[in-house]
Design a protein around this motif. Sequence first.
Motif, PDB file in Angstrom:
ATOM      1  N   TRP A  60      42.061  80.405  79.395  1.00 54.55           N
ATOM      2  CA  TRP A  60      41.380  81.417  78.598  1.00 54.55           C
ATOM      3  C   TRP A  60      40.284  82.032  79.428  1.00 54.55           C
ATOM      4  CZ3 TRP A  60      40.657  76.208  77.987  1.00 54.55           C
ATOM      5  CH2 TRP A  60      39.362  75.725  78.087  1.00 54.55           C
ATOM      6  N   GLN A  61      39.608  82.992  78.854  1.00 53.76           N
ATOM      7  CA  GLN A  61      38.463  83.633  79.523  1.00 53.76           C
ATOM      8  C   GLN A  61      37.377  83.876  78.505  1.00 53.76           C
ATOM      9  OE1 GLN A  61      40.488  86.944  81.134  1.00 53.76           O
ATOM     10  NE2 GLN A  61      40.424  88.119  79.267  1.00 53.76           N
ATOM     11  N   THR A  62      36.182  84.051  79.003  1.00 50.86           N
ATOM     12  CA  THR A  62      35.046  84.390  78.149  1.00 50.86           C
ATOM     13  C   THR A  62      34.141  85.314  78.947  1.00 50.86           C
ATOM     14  OG1 THR A  62      33.452  83.440  76.574  1.00 50.86           O
ATOM     15  CG2 THR A  62      33.475  82.488  78.779  1.00 50.86           C
ATOM     16  N   PRO A  63      33.405  86.183  78.283  1.00 56.05           N
ATOM     17  CA  PRO A  63      32.505  87.065  79.029  1.00 56.05           C
ATOM     18  C   PRO A  63      31.468  86.264  79.818  1.00 56.05           C
ATOM     19  CG  PRO A  63      32.739  87.811  76.756  1.00 56.05           C
ATOM     20  CD  PRO A  63      33.388  86.470  76.842  1.00 56.05           C
ATOM     21  N   ALA A  64      31.125  86.757  80.998  1.00 58.60           N
ATOM     22  CA  ALA A  64      30.159  86.071  81.864  1.00 58.60           C
ATOM     23  C   ALA A  64      28.793  85.926  81.191  1.00 58.60           C
ATOM     24  CB  ALA A  64      30.040  86.810  83.194  1.00 58.60           C
ATOM     25  N   TRP A  65      28.449  86.812  80.251  1.00 57.29           N
ATOM     26  CA  TRP A  65      27.142  86.749  79.599  1.00 57.29           C
ATOM     27  C   TRP A  65      27.105  85.755  78.440  1.00 57.29           C
ATOM     28  CZ3 TRP A  65      27.721  87.579  74.521  1.00 57.29           C
ATOM     29  CH2 TRP A  65      28.769  88.395  74.109  1.00 57.29           C
ATOM     30  N   ASN A  66      28.274  85.235  78.014  1.00 55.10           N
ATOM     31  CA  ASN A  66      28.341  84.368  76.836  1.00 55.10           C
ATOM     32  C   ASN A  66      27.994  82.924  77.223  1.00 55.10           C
ATOM     33  OD1 ASN A  66      28.834  83.134  74.413  1.00 55.10           O
ATOM     34  ND2 ASN A  66      30.807  84.125  74.074  1.00 55.10           N
ATOM     35  N   GLU A  67      26.708  82.690  77.444  1.00 52.65           N
ATOM     36  CA  GLU A  67      26.244  81.397  77.941  1.00 52.65           C
ATOM     37  C   GLU A  67      26.520  80.253  76.973  1.00 52.65           C
ATOM     38  OE1 GLU A  67      22.178  81.818  79.153  1.00 52.65           O
ATOM     39  OE2 GLU A  67      22.676  83.431  80.564  1.00 52.65           O
ATOM     40  N   GLY A  68      26.446  80.511  75.667  1.00 53.90           N
ATOM     41  CA  GLY A  68      26.745  79.463  74.699  1.00 53.90           C
ATOM     42  C   GLY A  68      28.186  78.991  74.801  1.00 53.90           C
ATOM     43  N   GLY A  88      34.887  69.815  79.581  1.00 50.70           N
ATOM     44  CA  GLY A  88      35.472  69.432  80.856  1.00 50.70           C
ATOM     45  C   GLY A  88      36.353  70.516  81.456  1.00 50.70           C
ATOM     46  N   ALA A  89      36.303  71.709  80.893  1.00 51.18           N
ATOM     47  CA  ALA A  89      37.090  72.829  81.422  1.00 51.18           C
ATOM     48  C   ALA A  89      36.465  73.323  82.729  1.00 51.18           C
ATOM     49  CB  ALA A  89      37.141  73.964  80.401  1.00 51.18           C
ATOM     50  N   THR A  90      37.287  73.917  83.571  1.00 52.30           N
ATOM     51  CA  THR A  90      36.793  74.521  84.809  1.00 52.30           C
ATOM     52  C   THR A  90      37.026  76.023  84.742  1.00 52.30           C
ATOM     53  OG1 THR A  90      38.924  74.159  85.890  1.00 52.30           O
ATOM     54  CG2 THR A  90      37.247  72.453  86.187  1.00 52.30           C
ATOM     55  N   SER A  91      36.204  76.760  85.473  1.00 59.22           N
ATOM     56  CA  SER A  91      36.323  78.218  85.426  1.00 59.22           C
ATOM     57  C   SER A  91      36.647  78.772  86.804  1.00 59.22           C
ATOM     58  CB  SER A  91      35.031  78.849  84.909  1.00 59.22           C
ATOM     59  OG  SER A  91      33.983  78.637  85.833  1.00 59.22           O
ATOM     60  N   LYS A  92      37.202  79.973  86.803  1.00 59.28           N
ATOM     61  CA  LYS A  92      37.484  80.731  88.020  1.00 59.28           C
ATOM     62  C   LYS A  92      36.893  82.116  87.824  1.00 59.28           C
ATOM     63  CE  LYS A  92      41.928  78.504  88.755  1.00 59.28           C
ATOM     64  NZ  LYS A  92      43.364  78.711  88.844  1.00 59.28           N
ATOM     65  N   GLU A  93      36.229  82.612  88.826  1.00 60.35           N
ATOM     66  CA  GLU A  93      35.658  83.954  88.753  1.00 60.35           C
ATOM     67  C   GLU A  93      36.761  84.985  88.984  1.00 60.35           C
ATOM     68  OE1 GLU A  93      32.557  85.124  88.013  1.00 60.35           O
ATOM     69  OE2 GLU A  93      32.070  83.051  87.475  1.00 60.35           O
ATOM     70  N   LYS A  94      36.973  85.824  88.015  1.00 60.50           N
ATOM     71  CA  LYS A  94      37.923  86.938  88.109  1.00 60.50           C
ATOM     72  C   LYS A  94      37.414  88.047  87.216  1.00 60.50           C
ATOM     73  CE  LYS A  94      42.317  84.916  89.292  1.00 60.50           C
ATOM     74  NZ  LYS A  94      43.744  84.991  89.056  1.00 60.50           N
ATOM     75  N   ARG A  95      37.928  89.212  87.418  1.00 60.75           N
ATOM     76  CA  ARG A  95      37.676  90.330  86.521  1.00 60.75           C
ATOM     77  C   ARG A  95      38.958  90.637  85.785  1.00 60.75           C
ATOM     78  NH1 ARG A  95      33.414  94.543  88.139  1.00 60.75           N
ATOM     79  NH2 ARG A  95      32.038  93.287  89.423  1.00 60.75           N
ATOM     80  N   ARG A  96      38.826  90.999  84.536  1.00 58.50           N
ATOM     81  CA  ARG A  96      40.009  91.369  83.758  1.00 58.50           C
ATOM     82  C   ARG A  96      40.077  92.895  83.707  1.00 58.50           C
ATOM     83  NH1 ARG A  96      42.603  88.754  78.777  1.00 58.50           N
ATOM     84  NH2 ARG A  96      44.020  90.390  78.116  1.00 58.50           N
TER      85      ARG A  96
END
Length: 177
Positions: free
Chosen positions: A144-152, A161-169
């Motif tokens: 899944w993805q979430t906006p970079a500003w959605n800190e909560g 325990g999820a990991t993220s990858k920096e990408k643009r949609r």
Amino acid sequence: MSDRDGGDGRAAVRRARAEDLGRIVELVAEHAEYEKAAPPTPDLAPRLAILLFGEGARGDELPGRPGPGGELPRLRCFVAELPDGSLAGYATCAPELSTWDGVAYLHMDCLYLTSTARGHGLGPLLIDAVRAEARALGLTEIQWQTPAWNEGAIRFYDRLGATSKEKRRYTLPVDPA
């Protein structure tokens, strides 16, 4: 499906039913506003009805089960139901493919809880429902993805325990044929 003691009763996460469609559309509009996105299309309800319950669905079929033509609906939806019966959130997901990995995975398109429903354990219940759906489909990963500003949301996903990858949609409109 799953529930949690909300202090004054039990909140539950369950599959969406046809009668939930109006509230789901309202929640989608709230979600779009929260993410500072354009409002949903005016004909969202009939579009979602087809995606969630299948072409020609009468509303009495079991969501997530084969419809009148034997096909599974493309989109799965789980709702967070409060003890009073009101819906306070939803998660949607659909199977997708990863070319790089050569496997199918479950794409969680949306997870949203109203502001008053956050922090009461419903988010993990929605994630558990999506995980169970992936397991039932024989899939080993959810993306899944979430906006970079959605800190909560980022803190919530990190705690899982999820990991993220920096990408643009990106989106690219396609003109009708």
